[in-house]
Design a protein around this motif. Structure first.
Motif, PDB file in Angstrom:
ATOM      1  N   ASP A  88       0.835  -1.202   0.000  1.00  0.00           N
ATOM      2  CA  ASP A  88       0.000   0.000   0.000  1.00  0.00           C
ATOM      3  C   ASP A  88       0.866   1.247   0.000  1.00  0.00           C
ATOM      4  N   GLY A  89       0.717   2.049  -1.031  1.00  0.00           N
ATOM      5  CA  GLY A  89       1.391   3.335  -1.098  1.00  0.00           C
ATOM      6  C   GLY A  89       2.876   3.287  -1.389  1.00  0.00           C
ATOM      7  N   LEU A  90       3.413   2.155  -1.784  1.00  0.00           N
ATOM      8  CA  LEU A  90       4.851   2.029  -2.016  1.00  0.00           C
ATOM      9  C   LEU A  90       5.090   1.323  -3.347  1.00  0.00           C
ATOM     10  N   THR A  91       5.636   2.083  -4.322  1.00  0.00           N
ATOM     11  CA  THR A  91       5.828   1.553  -5.671  1.00  0.00           C
ATOM     12  C   THR A  91       7.236   1.845  -6.164  1.00  0.00           C
ATOM     13  N   LEU A  92       7.890   0.815  -6.692  1.00  0.00           N
ATOM     14  CA  LEU A  92       9.189   0.994  -7.331  1.00  0.00           C
ATOM     15  C   LEU A  92       8.965   1.485  -8.762  1.00  0.00           C
ATOM     16  N   LEU A  93       9.732   2.490  -9.146  1.00  0.00           N
ATOM     17  CA  LEU A  93       9.646   3.050 -10.493  1.00  0.00           C
ATOM     18  C   LEU A  93      10.984   2.846 -11.190  1.00  0.00           C
ATOM     19  N   PRO A  94      11.023   2.114 -12.284  1.00  0.00           N
ATOM     20  CA  PRO A  94      12.292   1.957 -12.988  1.00  0.00           C
ATOM     21  C   PRO A  94      12.752   3.300 -13.546  1.00  0.00           C
ATOM     22  N   THR A  95      13.995   3.661 -13.256  1.00  0.00           N
ATOM     23  CA  THR A  95      14.599   4.893 -13.772  1.00  0.00           C
ATOM     24  C   THR A  95      16.006   4.563 -14.270  1.00  0.00           C
ATOM     25  N   PRO A  96      16.090   3.714 -15.294  1.00  0.00           N
ATOM     26  CA  PRO A  96      17.403   3.291 -15.778  1.00  0.00           C
ATOM     27  C   PRO A  96      18.195   4.442 -16.376  1.00  0.00           C
ATOM     28  N   GLY A  97      19.480   4.227 -16.445  1.00  0.00           N
ATOM     29  CA  GLY A  97      20.389   5.207 -17.036  1.00  0.00           C
ATOM     30  C   GLY A  97      21.628   5.352 -16.192  1.00  0.00           C
ATOM     31  N   ARG A 141      25.751   5.371 -16.814  1.00  0.00           N
ATOM     32  CA  ARG A 141      26.165   4.343 -17.765  1.00  0.00           C
ATOM     33  C   ARG A 141      25.564   4.575 -19.140  1.00  0.00           C
ATOM     34  N   ASP A 142      24.331   5.090 -19.171  1.00  0.00           N
ATOM     35  CA  ASP A 142      23.641   5.350 -20.427  1.00  0.00           C
ATOM     36  C   ASP A 142      23.002   6.744 -20.322  1.00  0.00           C
ATOM     37  N   PRO A 143      23.751   7.780 -20.686  1.00  0.00           N
ATOM     38  CA  PRO A 143      23.256   9.153 -20.511  1.00  0.00           C
ATOM     39  C   PRO A 143      21.917   9.448 -21.189  1.00  0.00           C
ATOM     40  N   ALA A 144      21.693   8.925 -22.387  1.00  0.00           N
ATOM     41  CA  ALA A 144      20.425   9.198 -23.075  1.00  0.00           C
ATOM     42  C   ALA A 144      19.249   8.589 -22.313  1.00  0.00           C
ATOM     43  N   THR A 145      19.417   7.374 -21.832  1.00  0.00           N
ATOM     44  CA  THR A 145      18.362   6.724 -21.054  1.00  0.00           C
ATOM     45  C   THR A 145      18.171   7.431 -19.720  1.00  0.00           C
ATOM     46  N   ALA A 146      19.268   7.862 -19.103  1.00  0.00           N
ATOM     47  CA  ALA A 146      19.180   8.586 -17.829  1.00  0.00           C
ATOM     48  C   ALA A 146      18.406   9.893 -18.009  1.00  0.00           C
ATOM     49  N   ARG A 147      18.676  10.601 -19.087  1.00  0.00           N
ATOM     50  CA  ARG A 147      17.956  11.853 -19.360  1.00  0.00           C
ATOM     51  C   ARG A 147      16.457  11.599 -19.499  1.00  0.00           C
ATOM     52  N   ALA A 148      16.106  10.566 -20.259  1.00  0.00           N
ATOM     53  CA  ALA A 148      14.694  10.242 -20.457  1.00  0.00           C
ATOM     54  C   ALA A 148      14.042   9.837 -19.136  1.00  0.00           C
ATOM     55  N   ARG A 150      14.992  10.693 -16.103  1.00  0.00           N
ATOM     56  CA  ARG A 150      14.939  11.879 -15.240  1.00  0.00           C
ATOM     57  C   ARG A 150      13.768  12.783 -15.639  1.00  0.00           C
ATOM     58  N   ALA A 151      13.619  13.029 -16.931  1.00  0.00           N
ATOM     59  CA  ALA A 151      12.531  13.884 -17.412  1.00  0.00           C
ATOM     60  C   ALA A 151      11.173  13.270 -17.067  1.00  0.00           C
ATOM     61  N   GLU A 152      11.033  11.973 -17.260  1.00  0.00           N
ATOM     62  CA  GLU A 152       9.774  11.289 -16.943  1.00  0.00           C
ATOM     63  C   GLU A 152       9.492  11.324 -15.439  1.00  0.00           C
ATOM     64  N   LEU A 153      10.519  11.099 -14.639  1.00  0.00           N
ATOM     65  CA  LEU A 153      10.354  11.110 -13.188  1.00  0.00           C
ATOM     66  C   LEU A 153       9.949  12.494 -12.686  1.00  0.00           C
ATOM     67  N   LEU A 154      10.592  13.527 -13.198  1.00  0.00           N
ATOM     68  CA  LEU A 154      10.248  14.888 -12.790  1.00  0.00           C
ATOM     69  C   LEU A 154       8.836  15.262 -13.238  1.00  0.00           C
ATOM     70  N   ALA A 155       8.451  14.849 -14.434  1.00  0.00           N
ATOM     71  CA  ALA A 155       7.094  15.133 -14.920  1.00  0.00           C
ATOM     72  C   ALA A 155       6.056  14.396 -14.074  1.00  0.00           C
ATOM     73  N   ARG A 156       6.354  13.150 -13.732  1.00  0.00           N
ATOM     74  CA  ARG A 156       5.443  12.364 -12.886  1.00  0.00           C
ATOM     75  C   ARG A 156       5.280  13.026 -11.526  1.00  0.00           C
ATOM     76  N   ALA A 157       6.383  13.442 -10.927  1.00  0.00           N
ATOM     77  CA  ALA A 157       6.336  14.083  -9.614  1.00  0.00           C
ATOM     78  C   ALA A 157       5.550  15.393  -9.684  1.00  0.00           C
ATOM     79  N   ALA A 158       5.814  16.203 -10.712  1.00  0.00           N
ATOM     80  CA  ALA A 158       5.100  17.473 -10.851  1.00  0.00           C
ATOM     81  C   ALA A 158       3.611  17.237 -11.059  1.00  0.00           C
ATOM     82  N   GLY A 159       3.276  16.248 -11.863  1.00  0.00           N
ATOM     83  CA  GLY A 159       1.879  15.940 -12.139  1.00  0.00           C
ATOM     84  C   GLY A 159       1.115  15.487 -10.907  1.00  0.00           C
ATOM     85  N   ARG A 160       1.797  14.845  -9.976  1.00  0.00           N
ATOM     86  CA  ARG A 160       1.168  14.365  -8.740  1.00  0.00           C
ATOM     87  C   ARG A 160       1.257  15.393  -7.621  1.00  0.00           C
ATOM     88  N   GLY A 161       2.021  16.463  -7.854  1.00  0.00           N
ATOM     89  CA  GLY A 161       2.256  17.416  -6.770  1.00  0.00           C
ATOM     90  C   GLY A 161       3.140  16.811  -5.690  1.00  0.00           C
TER      91      GLY A 161
END
Length: 185
Positions: A88-97, A141-148, A150-161
């Motif tokens: 409950d309330g605890l989710t792992l989010l893959p953020t490779p890169g 290790r993979d800068p392009a994947t890390a950028r993607a 990071r951008a997705e994680l920040l957008a998700r966080a902003a969208g949820r407040g």
């Protein structure tokens, strides 16, 4: 509490006791350090890592010998793929890169009270990445994947407040960027 966790609890307090008692410790395979005797730091915990993290370790990598193999032998290593609900309330989010199996954690506010928190791990290592998530750093290790990621994680966080819990910034908690990050006092 186990004897192995007692010295850690005395040194680091209640959080360590909760990690051991909760039955779950989620991190990178590289963070699952055993104690001096080669035993897992949290003997009652299960260590949940992305399968990609373990698969990316070369056979000769010492991390396999001193972290992955002992956890697997003890039945404490649990490999998952992708987004994974721990409870409950605890989710792992893959953020490779940063590494192939890097993961962040979403902690949802209980019963809608308070704010969600996103524990960023190494997805966010410098404040400039809040303003421009495309900025890489040398240990990815993979800068392009890390950028993607990071951008997705920040957008998700902003969208949820959600609040960002960071390990590498000068403040432990910051708001995600919406016209710039604001440190939380």
């Amino acid at each position: 509490m186990t004897a192995a966790a007692t010295p850690l609890t005395e040194r680091y307090g209640r959080v360590t006791a909760l990690l051991d008692a909760s039955g779950t410790f989620f991190e990178s395979a590289r963070q699952a350090f055993p104690d001096a005797a080669g035993e897992p730091l949290f003997p009652a915990a299960r260590y949940v890592v992305q399968r990609a993290e373990v698969a990316a370790l070369p056979a000769a990598d010492p991390v396999r010998h001193w972290a992955v193999d002992p956890l697997r032998a003890a039945g404490q290593l649990h490999e998952v793929e992708g987004r994974h609900r721990l409870g409950d309330g605890l989710t792992l989010l893959p953020t490779p890169g940063h590494t192939p199996g890097h993961q962040s954690v979403l902690v949802a506010a209980a019963d809608g009270r308070g704010r969600d928190v996103v524990v960023t791990g190494d997805a966010l290592v410098h404040a400039v990445q809040l303003a421009d998530p495309a900025i890489a750093y040398s240990r990815e290790r993979d800068p392009a994947t890390a950028r993607a990621s990071r951008a997705e994680l920040l957008a998700r966080a902003a969208g949820r407040g959600a609040l960002l819990a960071t390990a590498h910034l000068t403040r432990a908690f910051v708001d995600p960027p919406e016209g710039g990050a604001r440190p939380v006092s």
